[in-house]
Write a protein that holds these residues in place. Structure first.
Motif, mmCIF file in Angstrom:
data_model
loop_
_atom_site.group_PDB
_atom_site.id
_atom_site.type_symbol
_atom_site.label_atom_id
_atom_site.label_comp_id
_atom_site.label_asym_id
_atom_site.label_seq_id
_atom_site.Cartn_x
_atom_site.Cartn_y
_atom_site.Cartn_z
ATOM 1 N N GLU A 90 0.851 -1.204 0.000
ATOM 2 C CA GLU A 90 0.000 0.000 0.000
ATOM 3 C C GLU A 90 0.881 1.246 0.000
ATOM 4 O OE1 GLU A 90 -3.681 0.735 1.037
ATOM 5 O OE2 GLU A 90 -3.810 -1.037 -0.258
ATOM 6 N N GLN A 93 2.480 1.789 -3.374
ATOM 7 C CA GLN A 93 1.554 2.382 -4.332
ATOM 8 C C GLN A 93 1.435 3.895 -4.098
ATOM 9 O OE1 GLN A 93 0.395 0.572 -7.044
ATOM 10 N NE2 GLN A 93 0.186 2.715 -7.597
ATOM 11 N N GLY A 94 1.348 4.279 -2.834
ATOM 12 C CA GLY A 94 1.289 5.701 -2.489
ATOM 13 C C GLY A 94 2.554 6.432 -2.880
ATOM 14 N N ASP A 97 2.606 6.850 -6.636
ATOM 15 C CA ASP A 97 1.699 7.939 -7.006
ATOM 16 C C ASP A 97 2.355 9.292 -6.717
ATOM 17 O OD1 ASP A 97 -0.224 6.111 -7.791
ATOM 18 O OD2 ASP A 97 -1.547 6.445 -6.078
ATOM 19 N N VAL A 102 0.674 11.821 -9.123
ATOM 20 C CA VAL A 102 -0.725 11.385 -9.133
ATOM 21 C C VAL A 102 -1.328 11.704 -7.774
ATOM 22 C CG1 VAL A 102 -2.268 9.382 -9.285
ATOM 23 C CG2 VAL A 102 -0.232 9.505 -10.755
ATOM 24 N N SER A 103 -2.396 12.467 -7.791
ATOM 25 C CA SER A 103 -3.056 12.813 -6.534
ATOM 26 C C SER A 103 -3.972 11.651 -6.148
ATOM 27 C CB SER A 103 -3.868 14.092 -6.714
ATOM 28 O OG SER A 103 -4.468 14.438 -5.487
ATOM 29 N N SER A 104 -3.639 10.970 -5.073
ATOM 30 C CA SER A 104 -4.448 9.834 -4.631
ATOM 31 C C SER A 104 -4.486 9.793 -3.117
ATOM 32 C CB SER A 104 -3.864 8.516 -5.162
ATOM 33 O OG SER A 104 -2.682 8.183 -4.453
ATOM 34 N N GLU A 105 -5.423 9.029 -2.606
ATOM 35 C CA GLU A 105 -5.543 8.860 -1.158
ATOM 36 C C GLU A 105 -4.265 8.224 -0.599
ATOM 37 O OE1 GLU A 105 -8.680 6.584 1.550
ATOM 38 O OE2 GLU A 105 -9.650 7.703 -0.078
ATOM 39 N N LYS A 106 -3.728 7.260 -1.343
ATOM 40 C CA LYS A 106 -2.498 6.582 -0.895
ATOM 41 C C LYS A 106 -1.312 7.545 -0.893
ATOM 42 C CE LYS A 106 -3.937 1.957 -2.190
ATOM 43 N NZ LYS A 106 -3.939 0.950 -3.237
ATOM 44 N N GLN A 108 -1.454 10.701 -0.386
ATOM 45 C CA GLN A 108 -1.660 11.623 0.741
ATOM 46 C C GLN A 108 -1.121 11.042 2.047
ATOM 47 O OE1 GLN A 108 -3.259 14.748 0.332
ATOM 48 N NE2 GLN A 108 -3.167 14.216 -1.830
#
Length: 142
Positions: A90, A93-94, A97, A102-106, A108
């Motif tokens: 996880e 992946q963050g 990103d 890439v703006s993603s929850e991960k 962040q």
């Protein structure tokens, strides 16, 4: 923080950690070792992890590479120590990103020293360098 402050912190931390890596050539009882090569620039890192009951207990790396690939490897080990493989993936992946913009929850959720790599999104040629060590966590590597 301003972009200039982030860039300055990025340079300082990268230089400091490149000169004094915490996890370089440490002797550990690894049960997952993989040599990863970035063919576009010649970086070659051997990543070693000690995993028990699905948890990453320890890590080490060796090899040759640019500051970005080595510091990424060093900080990755700190970041995944004590995490399950799933949690580490996880985080990977963050991190991917983050460095690709890439703006993603991960993305962040990437905090602490790994945040300095947010600058990589402005240097597309260096994305592979920052990703290199993390590839030991990719599915099917156990």
């Amino acid at each position: 923080k301003t972009m200039r402050e982030i860039q300055s912190k990025y340079r300082e931390e990268l230089l400091e950690r490149n000169l004094n890596p915490l996890n370089f050539e440490r002797k550990i009882e690894a049960n997952l070792t993989k040599t990863l090569v970035n063919y576009s620039c010649g970086d070659e890192l051997t990543m070693s992890l000690k995993i028990e009951n699905g948890k990453i207990l320890e890590g080490s790396f060796s090899g040759v590479g640019c500051a970005i690939s080595k510091v990424s490897a060093d900080m990755m080990i700190d970041a995944i120590r004590g995490k399950t493989l799933e949690e580490a993936r996880e985080l990977m992946q963050g991190f991917f990103d983050l460095i690709m913009g890439v703006s993603s929850e991960k993305a962040q959720k990437i905090r602490g020293e790994l945040e300095v790599f947010s600058m990589i999104q402005n240097m597309p040629a260096r994305v592979k360098c920052a990703k290199l060590a993390w590839r030991i966590l990719e599915e099917g590597e156990e």
